[in-house]
Design an enzyme around this catalytic site. Structure first.
Site: not given
Length: 434
Positions: A12, A173
């Site tokens: 990752g 948001e």
């Protein structure tokens, strides 16, 4: 590279994996970084791509380009399917295996629908660029579809009703930005509908939005959202989602149906399914329970960091606090894991992990944000400016910072969002073909 050097495999290239890679640069180790994509993504600004505020290259950068000068690093674009901690092998999707001496797993998280995975088709979440492109198509196509249904008020209204599920930073948001798009960005662009009449609902199951912030700041955030035109529904639990709407359970136990073709899931996350292949204790969110050095039980050579880890911060007073699932936590954990590898190679050990909390930020819209820096809290325009400069500072490279700053400056003065491109338009009447 010298094949006799210890082999460190990092799974990752999010914040944790990338930070570990940087720490190991120049160290006497071989590093292999495996990621299923070819880019590092600045995930805190992913919603800006989904809402057409930024283009993808503004918040993503090719891994190979970023780490091109690190001579002890090999980058592989591949899917990790399983980890055999007994044999110290990482299994890749194409059948290959990587043998490691040390392993850092930073595979991140995915969406959690709390056992209702069938909702994902109708209320997509936001974790990858692919998610952002799909969501952008849905959001913009809602207005386009309403324009074709101007003479059918009921159907038109359902296409102009946007439901954001989850009142954390991403949900707040997203809802604030959607309201600004409807009321400012799309002004004068349609002839048969008024985009400013669109309804944006933010649904939160608890009693306030931004639950990780102090109650006073949660209240300020809600007030700022409502000034933007967002309808905030707290203490409402989602009990059903289908193609045409959302079913809510209200605080009094009654139910309400909201007709909406466009839903956004921002309510929950779960650790990558890769965590289960480690066959170690997990918490309720599927995260790996790690010790003070980010190790799994009985395997000091295996580290789990970031959203995959249920980690604790070991404070100076002897207390232990959960590490929040935010980018600074992942970066600090990735750095600690890499330093611990180097320390053990030298026959010593780092101290227990201690998270340094630099505060929390959430933006609501233009000139609207909240900031919690511990002993200092502020909101409004000053918090929005602070949020802007912090995010620009932590972006990947100078070119990205310049591009984002220019885009935001232009949007501030003009309200325009020029990334409003739907690559694959929805098929007529099918909201799920984006």
């Amino acid at each position: 590279m010298n094949a006799e050097l210890p082999h460190v495999v990092i799974v990752g290239c999010g914040f944790g994996g990338l930070e570990a890679t940087k720490v190991l640069e120049g160290a006497p180790v071989r590093v292999t970084l495996v990621d299923r994509s070819n880019h590092h993504l600045f995930q805190p600004l992913l919603y800006q791509v989904a809402t057409a505020g930024l283009s993808a290259p503004s918040i993503a950068s090719p891994i190979r380009h970023m780490r091109r000068h690190q001579r002890n690093l090999t980058v592989l674009m591949a899917e990790v399917t399983a980890i055999d901690k007994t044999q110290r092998r990482v299994h890749l999707g194409d059948g290959q295996e990587l043998v490691y001496d040390h392993l850092i797993v930073a595979a991140g998280a995915t969406h959690s629908y709390f056992g209702n995975d069938q909702w994902q088709t109708h209320a997509p979440g936001l974790k990858t660029l692919a998610d952002a492109f799909k969501l952008r198509a849905r959001l913009l196509s809602g207005f386009e579809k309403a324009e074709t249904l101007a003479d059918q008020p009921a159907q038109r209204e359902s296409w102009l009703t946007f439901v954001v599920i989850g009142g954390g930073p991403t949900g707040v948001e997203m809802a604030g930005t959607l309201a600004e798009i409807a009321r400012h960005t799309l002004r004068d662009e349609f002839r048969r509908i008024d985009p400013s009449k669109a309804k944006v609902l933010l649904v939160e199951g608890s009693d306030r939005v931004l639950a990780t912030f102090k109650p006073a700041q949660s209240a300020l955030a809600q007030a700022q959202l409502e000034r933007l035109g967002v309808t905030v529904r707290t203490n409402c639990r989602v009990v059903g989602i289908d193609e045409t709407g959302v079913d809510l359970q209200l605080p009094d136990g009654s139910h309400e149906r909201i007709a909406s073709h466009t839903k956004v899931w921002a309510a929950g996350v779960a650790a990558s399914p890769l965590a289960r292949t480690l066959e170690v204790p997990l918490d309720r969110a599927g995260r790996v329970i790690v010790d003070e050095h980010m190790n799994i039980p009985g395997h000091p050579e295996v580290y789990v960091v970031g959203d995959m880890a249920a980690a604790l911060s070991y404070e100076k007073d002897g207390s232990r606090k959960p590490v929040p699932g935010v980018s600074p936590g992942a970066k600090q954990a990735g750095r600690h894991a890499a330093l611990q590898i180097l320390a053990r190679m030298q026959g010593r050990s780092e101290g227990a992990f201690r998270y340094r909390d630099y505060g929390s930020l959430a933006t609501i819209g233009r000139k609207a944000a909240v900031a919690d820096l511990g002993s200092i809290q502020f909101s409004g325009f000053s918090a929005w400016l602070f949020w802007l400069f912090v995010h620009v500072y932590f972006l990947i490279g100078f070119r990205n910072r310049l591009r984002v700053f220019a885009d935001w400056a232009w949007a501030y003065f003009t309200f325009q969002r020029h990334a409003r491109i739907v690559v694959e338009p929805q098929q007529r009447g099918d909201p799920d073909e984006a």
